[in-house]
Enzyme design. Sequence first.
Site, short mmCIF file in Angstrom:
data_model
loop_
_atom_site.label_atom_id
_atom_site.label_comp_id
_atom_site.label_asym_id
_atom_site.label_seq_id
_atom_site.Cartn_x
_atom_site.Cartn_y
_atom_site.Cartn_z
N ILE B 98 0.84 -1.20 0.00
CA ILE B 98 0.00 0.00 0.00
C ILE B 98 0.88 1.25 0.00
CG2 ILE B 98 -1.84 1.23 1.24
CD1 ILE B 98 -2.26 -1.50 2.80
N CYS B 99 0.62 2.15 -0.94
CA CYS B 99 1.37 3.41 -1.00
C CYS B 99 0.63 4.44 -0.16
CB CYS B 99 1.50 3.88 -2.45
SG CYS B 99 2.42 5.42 -2.62
#
Lengths: 304, 161
Positions: B98-99
């Site tokens: 997840i960014c």
Amino acid sequence: MENQDEIPVEPETESSTFISAYEDDDWSNYKDSDVMLQQSAIWEEDAAKSPFVGDKEPLSSLEAEYKSGSPILLEKIKVLSEHYAAIRRTRGDGNCFFRSFMFSYLEHLLESQDVAEVERIKRNVEKCRKTLQGLGYADFTFEDFFALFIEQLESVITGNEAPISHDELVVRSRDQSVSDYVVMFFRFVTSGEIRKRSEFFEPFIFGLANSTVEQFCKTSVEPMGEESDHVHITALSDALGVPIRVVYLDRSSCDSGGVSVNHHDFVPACDEVDKASTSSSGSETNPFIVLLYRPGHYDILYRK
Amino acid sequence: MTGSSVSSRKVLSKIATNRLQKELTEWQINPPSGFTHRVTDNLQRWVIEVNGAQGTIYANEKYQLQVDFPENYPMEAPQVIFLHPAPLHPHIYSNGHICLDILYDSWSPAMTVGSICISILSMLSSSPAKERPEDNDRYVKNCRNGRSPKETRWWFHDDKV
């Protein structure tokens, strides 16, 4: 553009990023955030080399650092040496202001054995706890950090038993499991103070478009490694009721020709009682914490 | 590559254990809405079920987050990934990474598992389209040796989604 090959490009495996700016060919595409990424890489390297808190060194070591550098700086160091005898460096990891404050404050208590000051700061720490609770922080997020700071206070002024040795204070300041927790304690205190007095601090928090005071605290105060500026220093000094002197060593010079070294005293804005107990020489404030600021970094200074 | 991956993780420090027990208690009394954590005896790895919020493109969908805590939590951020299949989202890679800045550089001990969950749900809820990040294939290929997303140098350029 001819320097392009010398730009320290991250190897591809290291930089899988959302949009990898390092693939761009042009300096004009080199944004502030890229520079900041590099800055943090430099910090990481630097961090591995130097302890959180260094040894006390004579001020001449500062002079040696600029031997072949700016004549203005050398002049200023000469002026500094009229009032200050020594410097203690801290690691340039973005926590240097808080780390310098920590060591300087605890060292002062250890040497002065000022019981009244410990009682005073403990009252302020309790106020800070209430501030955070009032802002909706769950106790478990900050209580370990508060407990660790109180533990350090009680180890430098113990009442009947002998306090820890100066060497032990240095050891603790270099021990990540103590040092980082105390730094984080200060970050909580600073954040709480800024948010509690958000109307006061708001005008000083600029440069961050569409940002709120709360957002500023979340991104620029609470995470470890975020650098401090006037806002942080003012808030910490006010919250704990501890005056701080910052001496500025930069290349600026005044037109009149004479070289002088500027300083700024952060004097707690809070209650009168504190002021009375901290100004030792009449109406003049004389903070016992003196930090040397060079652009981007704080170290500890010792008076003659 | 430095090896702080899941396989080499060390036991939680005393302070981390205490903190996590308090977070767990808080979670049991007051879980963030839309999330379910089945309590196991493994304090160091939480698997949390995420329910897509009503009125968003993820409504009625369920996903699973895996949260691994480092020995010096909360000074260091937990590792948070989606288990397969990860939701289709412009900031979520097909390998579950997840960014999101708070999971990396912007992590602070003032945050909690609960506040992470709320940020992730808010990220999901504001997404206009179900799509993978543009560089998904390249990124996932680079991660094939099982490295942690915490070893990625993330570039946070978009705070709208």
